[in-house]
Write an enzyme that holds these catalytic residues in place. Structure first.
Site, mmCIF file in Angstrom:
data_model
loop_
_atom_site.group_PDB
_atom_site.id
_atom_site.type_symbol
_atom_site.label_atom_id
_atom_site.label_comp_id
_atom_site.label_asym_id
_atom_site.label_seq_id
_atom_site.Cartn_x
_atom_site.Cartn_y
_atom_site.Cartn_z
ATOM 1 N N HIS A 1 -4.133 -1.083 -5.788
ATOM 2 C CA HIS A 1 -4.447 -2.277 -6.579
ATOM 3 C C HIS A 1 -4.758 -1.917 -8.027
ATOM 4 O O HIS A 1 -4.263 -2.560 -8.959
ATOM 5 C CB HIS A 1 -5.656 -3.016 -5.999
ATOM 6 C CG HIS A 1 -5.549 -3.395 -4.566
ATOM 7 N ND1 HIS A 1 -4.367 -3.533 -3.881
ATOM 8 C CD2 HIS A 1 -6.515 -3.696 -3.667
ATOM 9 C CE1 HIS A 1 -4.599 -3.890 -2.637
ATOM 10 N NE2 HIS A 1 -5.903 -3.994 -2.486
ATOM 11 N N GLU A 2 -5.592 -0.912 -8.204
ATOM 12 C CA GLU A 2 -6.009 -0.501 -9.543
ATOM 13 C C GLU A 2 -4.809 -0.056 -10.375
ATOM 14 O O GLU A 2 -4.731 -0.329 -11.574
ATOM 15 C CB GLU A 2 -7.030 0.638 -9.454
ATOM 16 C CG GLU A 2 -8.308 0.282 -8.723
ATOM 17 C CD GLU A 2 -8.244 0.469 -7.205
ATOM 18 O OE1 GLU A 2 -9.304 0.379 -6.567
ATOM 19 O OE2 GLU A 2 -7.139 0.694 -6.635
ATOM 20 N N ASP B 1 0.047 -6.189 0.231
ATOM 21 C CA ASP B 1 -1.179 -6.585 -0.446
ATOM 22 C C ASP B 1 -0.866 -7.846 -1.240
ATOM 23 O O ASP B 1 0.194 -7.959 -1.851
ATOM 24 C CB ASP B 1 -1.666 -5.483 -1.391
ATOM 25 C CG ASP B 1 -2.170 -4.268 -0.633
ATOM 26 O OD1 ASP B 1 -2.936 -4.440 0.324
ATOM 27 O OD2 ASP B 1 -1.792 -3.144 -1.009
ATOM 28 N N CYS C 1 0.851 -1.186 0.000
ATOM 29 C CA CYS C 1 0.000 0.000 0.000
ATOM 30 C C CYS C 1 0.890 1.240 0.000
ATOM 31 O O CYS C 1 1.803 1.346 0.824
ATOM 32 C CB CYS C 1 -0.905 -0.018 1.223
ATOM 33 S SG CYS C 1 -1.898 1.496 1.388
ATOM 34 N N VAL D 1 5.483 -12.849 -24.426
ATOM 35 C CA VAL D 1 6.296 -12.589 -23.249
ATOM 36 C C VAL D 1 6.894 -13.906 -22.761
ATOM 37 O O VAL D 1 6.223 -14.935 -22.712
ATOM 38 C CB VAL D 1 5.499 -11.873 -22.131
ATOM 39 C CG1 VAL D 1 4.390 -12.750 -21.570
ATOM 40 C CG2 VAL D 1 6.419 -11.394 -21.020
ATOM 41 N N GLU D 2 8.166 -13.867 -22.407
ATOM 42 C CA GLU D 2 8.846 -15.036 -21.859
ATOM 43 C C GLU D 2 8.467 -15.156 -20.384
ATOM 44 O O GLU D 2 8.506 -14.180 -19.644
ATOM 45 C CB GLU D 2 10.362 -14.867 -22.060
ATOM 46 C CG GLU D 2 11.176 -16.108 -21.779
ATOM 47 C CD GLU D 2 11.394 -16.333 -20.308
ATOM 48 O OE1 GLU D 2 11.198 -17.481 -19.869
ATOM 49 O OE2 GLU D 2 11.742 -15.370 -19.598
#
Length: 157
Positions: A96-97, A62, A55, A77-78
């Site tokens: 989070h967003e 989180d 946070c 993507v590897e």
């Protein structure tokens, strides 16, 4: 069967014998390889059950399960580089967003996929679970329409 072509030229982390872990946001660790199946659409799904960030206000950890789905175009993507990239959020302070949207942005810039979506199922804190979702569809294609439809369909359920 080992690949004998140049499609793996940009992959350096896989099989290197030594892994350096970044402890703050590190998009530079992401690597790609060539999509070998350009003749048809298909989907790739990553489930990342151990995603962590902190946070930005309290510094508390989180935890989330991230779902990353994409339809590749020229590059993919590897997975080891993706693991190291996601690990780099461990001490990174963002809501989070923001984490979900940053991951979407970085993966789109890296691969330029036809379609990509990121869903974060964050563990409840204070009695509230947050599940941010962000997606992308290649502009002016059916994939842009798919992105809009998926976003409308998932919003507020």
């Amino acid at each position: 069967m080992m690949r004998s072509d140049d499609s793996m030229r940009s992959v350096h982390l896989l099989g290197s014998g030594h892994t350096d872990y970044a402890f703050d946001y590190a998009p530079h660790v992401l690597e790609t390889f060539d999509n070998q199946h350009l003749d048809h659409d298909y989907a790739v799904k990553f489930i990342c059950p151990e995603f962590t960030s902190v946070c930005p206000k309290t510094g508390q950890p989180d935890f989330a399960t991230l779902y990353i789905n994409y339809w590749p175009h020229l590059k993919m993507v590897e997975s080891k580089s993706l693991k190291l990239y996601l690990f780099s959020f461990r001490n990174h302070g963002d809501f989070h967003e923001d984490c979900v949207n940053i991951i979407r942005r970085d993966l789109v810039a890296l691969m330029q996929p036809k379609y990509l979506e990121v869903l974060g199922e964050f563990t409840p804190r204070g009695g509230i679970a947050i599940h941010p979702y962000a997606n992308y569809g290649e502009p002016n294609t059916e994939y842009a329409n798919l992105a809009a439809a998926r976003l409308r369909g998932l919003a507020f359920k």
